[in-house]
Design a protein around this motif. Sequence first.
Motif, PDB file in Angstrom:
ATOM      1  N   ASP A 101       0.688  -1.515   0.257  1.00 33.71           N
ATOM      2  CA  ASP A 101       0.277   0.063  -0.204  1.00 33.71           C
ATOM      3  C   ASP A 101       0.591   1.222  -0.107  1.00 33.71           C
ATOM      4  O   ASP A 101       2.624   1.832   0.047  1.00 33.71           O
ATOM      5  CB  ASP A 101      -1.136   0.429   0.877  1.00 33.71           C
ATOM      6  N   ALA A 102       0.551   2.581  -0.293  1.00 35.77           N
ATOM      7  CA  ALA A 102       1.024   3.700  -0.088  1.00 35.77           C
ATOM      8  C   ALA A 102       1.866   3.696   0.767  1.00 35.77           C
ATOM      9  O   ALA A 102       3.671   4.120   0.421  1.00 35.77           O
ATOM     10  CB  ALA A 102       0.429   4.757   0.031  1.00 35.77           C
ATOM     11  N   TRP A 103       1.975   3.705   1.879  1.00 38.19           N
ATOM     12  CA  TRP A 103       3.122   3.968   3.475  1.00 38.19           C
ATOM     13  C   TRP A 103       4.052   2.437   2.832  1.00 38.19           C
ATOM     14  O   TRP A 103       5.051   3.162   3.365  1.00 38.19           O
ATOM     15  CB  TRP A 103       1.776   3.196   4.837  1.00 38.19           C
ATOM     16  N   GLU A 104       3.268   0.981   2.914  1.00 39.50           N
ATOM     17  CA  GLU A 104       4.609   0.454   2.466  1.00 39.50           C
ATOM     18  C   GLU A 104       5.520   0.641   1.252  1.00 39.50           C
ATOM     19  O   GLU A 104       6.874   0.313   1.706  1.00 39.50           O
ATOM     20  CB  GLU A 104       3.944  -0.857   2.059  1.00 39.50           C
ATOM     21  N   LEU A 105       5.331   1.130   0.362  1.00 38.37           N
ATOM     22  CA  LEU A 105       5.882   1.838  -0.776  1.00 38.37           C
ATOM     23  C   LEU A 105       6.832   3.157  -0.616  1.00 38.37           C
ATOM     24  O   LEU A 105       8.112   2.365  -0.976  1.00 38.37           O
ATOM     25  CB  LEU A 105       4.289   2.507  -1.768  1.00 38.37           C
ATOM     26  N   VAL A 107       7.731   2.524   2.718  1.00 39.44           N
ATOM     27  CA  VAL A 107       8.683   2.265   3.379  1.00 39.44           C
ATOM     28  C   VAL A 107      10.730   1.551   2.389  1.00 39.44           C
ATOM     29  O   VAL A 107      11.601   1.948   3.070  1.00 39.44           O
ATOM     30  CB  VAL A 107       8.316   1.619   4.809  1.00 39.44           C
ATOM     31  N   LEU A 108      10.232   1.041   1.758  1.00 33.91           N
ATOM     32  CA  LEU A 108      10.298   0.078   1.146  1.00 33.91           C
ATOM     33  C   LEU A 108      11.513   1.116  -0.048  1.00 33.91           C
ATOM     34  O   LEU A 108      12.654   0.667  -0.543  1.00 33.91           O
ATOM     35  CB  LEU A 108       9.816  -0.952  -0.204  1.00 33.91           C
ATOM     36  N   GLU A 109      10.673   2.448  -0.491  1.00 39.13           N
ATOM     37  CA  GLU A 109      11.317   3.327  -1.273  1.00 39.13           C
ATOM     38  C   GLU A 109      12.952   3.477   0.173  1.00 39.13           C
ATOM     39  O   GLU A 109      13.743   3.873  -0.545  1.00 39.13           O
ATOM     40  CB  GLU A 109      10.857   4.191  -2.017  1.00 39.13           C
ATOM     41  N   SER A 110      12.239   3.869   0.975  1.00 33.76           N
ATOM     42  CA  SER A 110      13.564   4.749   1.585  1.00 33.76           C
ATOM     43  C   SER A 110      14.084   3.849   2.773  1.00 33.76           C
ATOM     44  O   SER A 110      15.684   3.331   2.670  1.00 33.76           O
ATOM     45  CB  SER A 110      13.070   5.141   3.097  1.00 33.76           C
ATOM     46  N   PHE A 111      14.073   2.042   2.482  1.00 34.22           N
ATOM     47  CA  PHE A 111      14.889   0.968   2.627  1.00 34.22           C
ATOM     48  C   PHE A 111      15.962   1.316   1.405  1.00 34.22           C
ATOM     49  O   PHE A 111      17.222   0.580   1.744  1.00 34.22           O
ATOM     50  CB  PHE A 111      14.666  -0.428   2.101  1.00 34.22           C
ATOM     51  N   GLU A 112      15.403   0.811   0.304  1.00 36.06           N
ATOM     52  CA  GLU A 112      16.383   1.777  -0.742  1.00 36.06           C
ATOM     53  C   GLU A 112      17.555   2.498  -0.704  1.00 36.06           C
ATOM     54  O   GLU A 112      18.499   2.183  -1.300  1.00 36.06           O
ATOM     55  CB  GLU A 112      15.648   1.322  -2.731  1.00 36.06           C
ATOM     56  N   LYS A 123      19.937  -5.240   9.081  1.00 32.00           N
ATOM     57  CA  LYS A 123      19.875  -4.393  10.001  1.00 32.00           C
ATOM     58  C   LYS A 123      18.330  -3.722  10.503  1.00 32.00           C
ATOM     59  O   LYS A 123      18.270  -2.569  10.989  1.00 32.00           O
ATOM     60  CB  LYS A 123      20.515  -4.064  10.855  1.00 32.00           C
ATOM     61  N   MET A 124      18.028  -3.456   8.483  1.00 31.23           N
ATOM     62  CA  MET A 124      16.883  -2.383   8.492  1.00 31.23           C
ATOM     63  C   MET A 124      15.666  -2.761   8.922  1.00 31.23           C
ATOM     64  O   MET A 124      15.004  -3.950   8.635  1.00 31.23           O
ATOM     65  CB  MET A 124      17.372  -2.321   6.901  1.00 31.23           C
ATOM     66  N   GLU A 125      15.232  -1.606   9.289  1.00 28.77           N
ATOM     67  CA  GLU A 125      13.855  -1.684   9.797  1.00 28.77           C
ATOM     68  C   GLU A 125      13.144  -0.485  10.458  1.00 28.77           C
ATOM     69  O   GLU A 125      14.290   0.694  10.478  1.00 28.77           O
ATOM     70  CB  GLU A 125      13.889  -3.292  11.025  1.00 28.77           C
ATOM     71  N   HIS A 126      11.558  -0.443   9.973  1.00 32.53           N
ATOM     72  CA  HIS A 126      10.970   0.882  10.018  1.00 32.53           C
ATOM     73  C   HIS A 126       9.432   0.823  11.019  1.00 32.53           C
ATOM     74  O   HIS A 126       9.031  -0.684  10.621  1.00 32.53           O
ATOM     75  CB  HIS A 126      11.029   1.532   9.165  1.00 32.53           C
ATOM     76  N   HIS A 127       9.427   1.350  11.954  1.00 34.11           N
ATOM     77  CA  HIS A 127       7.736   1.839  13.124  1.00 34.11           C
ATOM     78  C   HIS A 127       7.299   2.689  12.816  1.00 34.11           C
ATOM     79  O   HIS A 127       8.174   3.328  13.602  1.00 34.11           O
ATOM     80  CB  HIS A 127       8.266   0.721  14.096  1.00 34.11           C
ATOM     81  N   GLU A 128       6.173   2.507  12.990  1.00 35.68           N
ATOM     82  CA  GLU A 128       5.476   3.519  12.969  1.00 35.68           C
ATOM     83  C   GLU A 128       4.219   3.489  13.792  1.00 35.68           C
ATOM     84  O   GLU A 128       3.142   2.582  13.330  1.00 35.68           O
ATOM     85  CB  GLU A 128       5.838   4.267  11.439  1.00 35.68           C
TER      86      GLU A 128
END
Length: 195
Positions: A101-105, A107-112, A123-128
């Motif tokens: 979904d938009a939020w996941e998209l 986060v995936l882009e920020s991981f890149e 070790k990459m993660e994100h929570h909110e």
Amino acid sequence: MKMTRKAQMVGAMALMTLLAAGPALATDEAALLAESRDAVKQFFGKLKGTLMQGMKAGGPNAAMTVCNTAATGIAKQASASYGGSVGRTSLKLRNTDNAPDAWELGVLESFESRLAAGEDPAKMEHHEVVSMDGKQVFRYMKAIPTAAKPCLACHGEKIDPTVEITLNRLYPEDKARGYTEGQIRGAFTLKKEIQ
Ligand code: HEC
């Protein structure tokens, strides 16, 4: 004034009720984070166990069909024990049911970007805590790095022709090929209502 033990307990319980009813506190978030990390560990363990069993029994082609039929069930089980939703997503999908979904998209882009900046994907993660349909929802994502083994047999640049035939049959719109070791294959994605 000296409180009796009972009065102290009643007081503590009233405070706990008050805290539970209040808005999401930092401590709740820490607990949710720990719980989510744990759920990912269990989910990943189950997926990998099933995958490796299939690989041992009949190589990547047999394992492919195991993945295809078992992945959804394993995710459902993991979601039930987490009390929310547990799944996987990616920027380059194999199964379109896993679309972000938009939020996941985001986060995936920020991981890149984080990968490009040199961060270790393991070790990459994100929570909110986000607001969804008027509800407070805890969301968590953890990057899934591409390992040489066994991932590349089914997600790499050179895929065995027999495996390729099965892939084309099961996932005619497959975009999850052409990966190399160390790239981000996707992410675990979890969410849970908190009030
Ligand atoms: C035997 C073949 C095979 C191997 C090996 C394999 N995968 Fe997959 N992978 C699949 C299949 C099939 C799916 C689609 C599952 C489904 O239908 O839900 C998939 C889906 C995924 C997804 C979900 C997102 C999407 O594209 O639908 C991720 C993330 C993923 N694989 C990561 C990995 C990683 C990381 C490894 C190595 C540890 C790996 N896979 C090894 C076959 C494989």
